[in-house]
Write a protein that holds these residues in place. Structure first.
Motif, mmCIF file in Angstrom:
data_model
loop_
_atom_site.group_PDB
_atom_site.id
_atom_site.type_symbol
_atom_site.label_atom_id
_atom_site.label_comp_id
_atom_site.label_asym_id
_atom_site.label_seq_id
_atom_site.Cartn_x
_atom_site.Cartn_y
_atom_site.Cartn_z
ATOM 1 N N LYS A 1 2.433 1.904 -3.424
ATOM 2 C CA LYS A 1 1.435 2.462 -4.339
ATOM 3 C C LYS A 1 1.187 3.939 -4.007
ATOM 4 O O LYS A 1 1.167 4.788 -4.896
ATOM 5 N N TYR A 2 1.043 4.221 -2.721
ATOM 6 C CA TYR A 2 0.748 5.607 -2.325
ATOM 7 C C TYR A 2 1.904 6.531 -2.714
ATOM 8 O O TYR A 2 1.697 7.602 -3.282
ATOM 9 N N GLN B 1 0.835 -1.209 0.000
ATOM 10 C CA GLN B 1 0.000 0.000 0.000
ATOM 11 C C GLN B 1 0.868 1.257 0.000
ATOM 12 O O GLN B 1 0.547 2.244 -0.663
ATOM 13 N N HIS C 1 3.180 7.671 4.523
ATOM 14 C CA HIS C 1 1.855 8.159 4.133
ATOM 15 C C HIS C 1 1.648 9.610 4.572
ATOM 16 O O HIS C 1 0.581 10.181 4.358
ATOM 17 N N LEU D 1 -4.851 2.235 5.653
ATOM 18 C CA LEU D 1 -3.648 1.686 6.290
ATOM 19 C C LEU D 1 -3.885 1.376 7.768
ATOM 20 O O LEU D 1 -3.316 0.431 8.316
#
Lengths: 250, 363
Positions: free
Chosen positions: B224-225, B221, B300, B311
């Motif tokens: 990707k972020y 994740q 993030h 998340l």
């Protein structure tokens, strides 16, 4: 009644397909492969017909390299009874695949042949129709519902603007559309049983078919990147752009 | 020696991965938070149809007769999708404990009833003394509980539950108390202690596998972020300071995976060495997962800690599981005890264990 189902090994639909750096082909190294989703629907339909007592045996066939046996095993785990692998190197064209499937049809003499309407890699949408012509069988393409009634088959097809209902005389060919069914997941006991199911390996020579390519792939390129959008000042400007630049309204 | 998983094991893992990644999504996990039970019952039914609860039950008892090594990658997938349902615990902890009891000829008719219920998709909760809370206790039909070294089997009607709030909203934990009577006792003394010890190893191993799955999902994740999120005209992931944070976690995950697989293998072929191998796996996996929580929240930015960001689902599960079935200190102590045994057999040739505990001690 025997049903023959064709399955194709393709890049998994969840994978974002990329072109090779030299643009010669799609990158397949370390890419997850799976049964073509439309072929999975075909397997599910055949298995459901078997569970309903309409079909007595489901035979699954795949044309491709040795690795295609993985997809045959998956189909066997989903409920097919036995598999046939027609081993072919490279990437055969729809006409070659149809000819090879015709060879299998001649040998197996199924009453019903179910294929996916197209594969998600080639997107050709040709094999089922070509097989219908070669085997001289009636065809119901883009099926969203099928019902066996004695020696005939009722197929509801998805066509532009609605549904069309056909009655075909068996033996017949069906190509599956997305809404025909929702495929099941293979259960662990069935995965274990699948290993013991027979898988016959054959080749074009044994089927009396000459595999000859008529098409050469010259290159593969990713689609152009989408350009950034713009902000319009007001509705009048939006209407002006839609009318004069995009030309989507008059 | 072939260290790779067999074709069957890979197909099992792939089958579970297909179902779980399609059916357990962040949106559907959030949906569970507002339901009374917190469970997705159709998913549990689907798992039962796939045969998961029967996996580690011998064929003679109606199961599939598979082993922990066959399930370990599936436990990882349960973590990867942050599956709220206690599938890994049911398959890897509760079912084998009931089978162990039957194998030793202990207990009474209720054991078979509970095992049949579990294979039919019902929840049977295991309350190991090391865990203060039981997850989804209010939804369980049967309880395997500990009192001293004793092992007790009770129906839900015979226990008292005090629900508690978990840091992870997907978990419905409760303190469970009961009256330890002979009528419900399955094993006491040495045999009870032995059953609880092997249960601890299975629980810790299953949790370790889930922790590594959680860590991998958090990394995916975050990659990707940080690839999508742009700042000053370029993706934030292009900066070394961000890449290094994620690379550090990736390294820990890669170090933890073989340790977990080794523990699953050791527990199967050399149970006497399992304490050491499982504790090593739990420590390595919890470290990787906790590092992932810290670094992934960081990359993030301000988003990582918010309720809206998915998340948090994975982060909170990792926080909860890192302490379950023994925290880092507990497992380090077990490793310490093993290493300092006067005749401990250590070295690369013994990585995967040889023979039984008796052989090891005798040597």
């Amino acid at each position: 009644m025997k049903a023959l189902v064709a399955v194709k090994r393709v890049v998994d639909y969840n994978v974002k397909v990329r072109a090779k750096a030299d643009g010669s082909d799609v990158e397949l190294n370390n890419v997850k492969m799976a049964i073509n989703p439309f072929c999975e629907i075909a397997v599910e339909e055949a298995v459901r017909l078997k569970e309903a007592g309409t079909v007595s045996e489901v035979v699954v066939v795949s044309v491709g390299e040795k690795s295609s046996q993985e997809q045959i095993r998956t189909a066997l785990a989903l409920g097919a009874d036995r598999g046939i692998h027609v081993e072919v190197e490279g990437r055969p064209e729809p006409l070659e695949i149809a000819k090879l499937l015709k060879g299998v049809v001649d040998k197996e003499q199924p009453q019903l042949v179910i294929l996916g309407k197209q594969s998600i890699d080639g997107d050709n949408n040709q094999t089922g129709q070509m097989l219908g012509a070669l085997a001289n069988m009636g065809q119901g393409t883009f099926a969203s519902e099928i019902k066996v009634d004695g020696d005939s088959l009722q197929v509801i097809r998805e066509v532009d603007g609605g549904l069309q209902t056909l009655k075909l005389t068996l033996p017949a060919i069906v190509t599956t559309d997305l809404r025909l069914n929702e495929p099941r997941y293979a259960s662990l006991p069935n995965i274990m049983k699948a290993k013991k199911k027979p898988l016959e390996v054959t080749n074009p020579a044994e089927l009396g078919v000459e595999v000859k390519s008529h098409v050469t792939q010259l290159g593969v390129a990713p689609p152009p990147e989408r350009a950034a959008g713009i902000k319009v000042e007001d509705v009048a400007q939006l209407v002006d752009k839609l009318k004069n630049e995009a030309k989507v309204i008059s | 020696m072939d260290f790779t998983f067999t074709e069957d094991q890979q197909m099992f893992a792939e089958a579970a991965r297909s179902v779980l990644t399609a059916e357990v999504t962040a949106d559907r996990i959030r949906d569970r938070w507002s339901t009374p039970s917190g469970l997705d019952l159709p998913l549990l039914h689907q798992m039962q149809e796939l045969g998961l609860p029967r996996m580690l039950v011998p064929e003679s008892l109606g199961g599939l007769g598979l082993g922990q090594a066959d399930f370990i990658m599936m436990a990882q997938t349960c973590g990867y999708v942050a599956c709220p349902e206690p599938i890994a615990e049911q398959v890897m902890v509760t079912a084998p404990l009931l089978v162990d009891v039957l194998d030793r000829g202990l207990g009474h008719g209720a054991v078979q009833t509970a095992l049949d219920a579990l294979q039919g998709g019902a929840l049977v909760a295991t309350g190991h003394p090391i865990n203060p809370f039981i997850n989804f206790a209010e939804q369980a039909e049967w309880f395997l509980l500990g009192h001293g070294e004793g092992l007790y089997l009770l129906p839900a009607s015979e226990v008292t539950m005090k629900p508690c709030k978990s840091v992870d909203p997907s978990r419905r934990i409760a303190e469970v108390s009961f009256e330890a009577s002979d009528a419900h006792c399955l094993a006491k003394g040495e045999s009870g202690a032995a059953l609880w010890r092997s249960t601890l190893n299975r629980g810790a191993l299953g949790t370790a596998a889930q922790l590594v799955g959680l860590a991998q999902a958090m990394i995916d994740q975050s990659v990707k972020y940080t690839t999508d999120r742009e700042q000053f005209g370029k993706a934030v992931g292009a900066n070394q300071a961000v890449k290094h944070l994620l690379a550090d976690v990736a390294v820990q995950i890669e170090y933890a995976k073989p340790v977990i697989y080794r523990a699953a293998y050791t527990a199967a072929i050399s149970p006497g060495r399992a304490d050491f191998a499982v504790s090593h796996a739990k420590v390595a996996a919890a470290r990787a997962a906790l590092l992932a929580t810290r670094h992934c929240i960081q990359v993030h930015g301000a988003m990582g800690y918010t309720w809206e960001c998915d998340l948090q689902i994975w982060v909170k599960r990792a926080w909860a599981l890192a302490r379950e079935w023994g925290d880092e200190g507990f497992h380090k102590n077990r490793i310490h005890e093993w290493l300092l045994r006067p005749n401990a057999l250590l070295g690369p040739d013994l990585t995967f264990g040889r023979g039984s505990i008796t052989d090891t001690v005798a040597a």
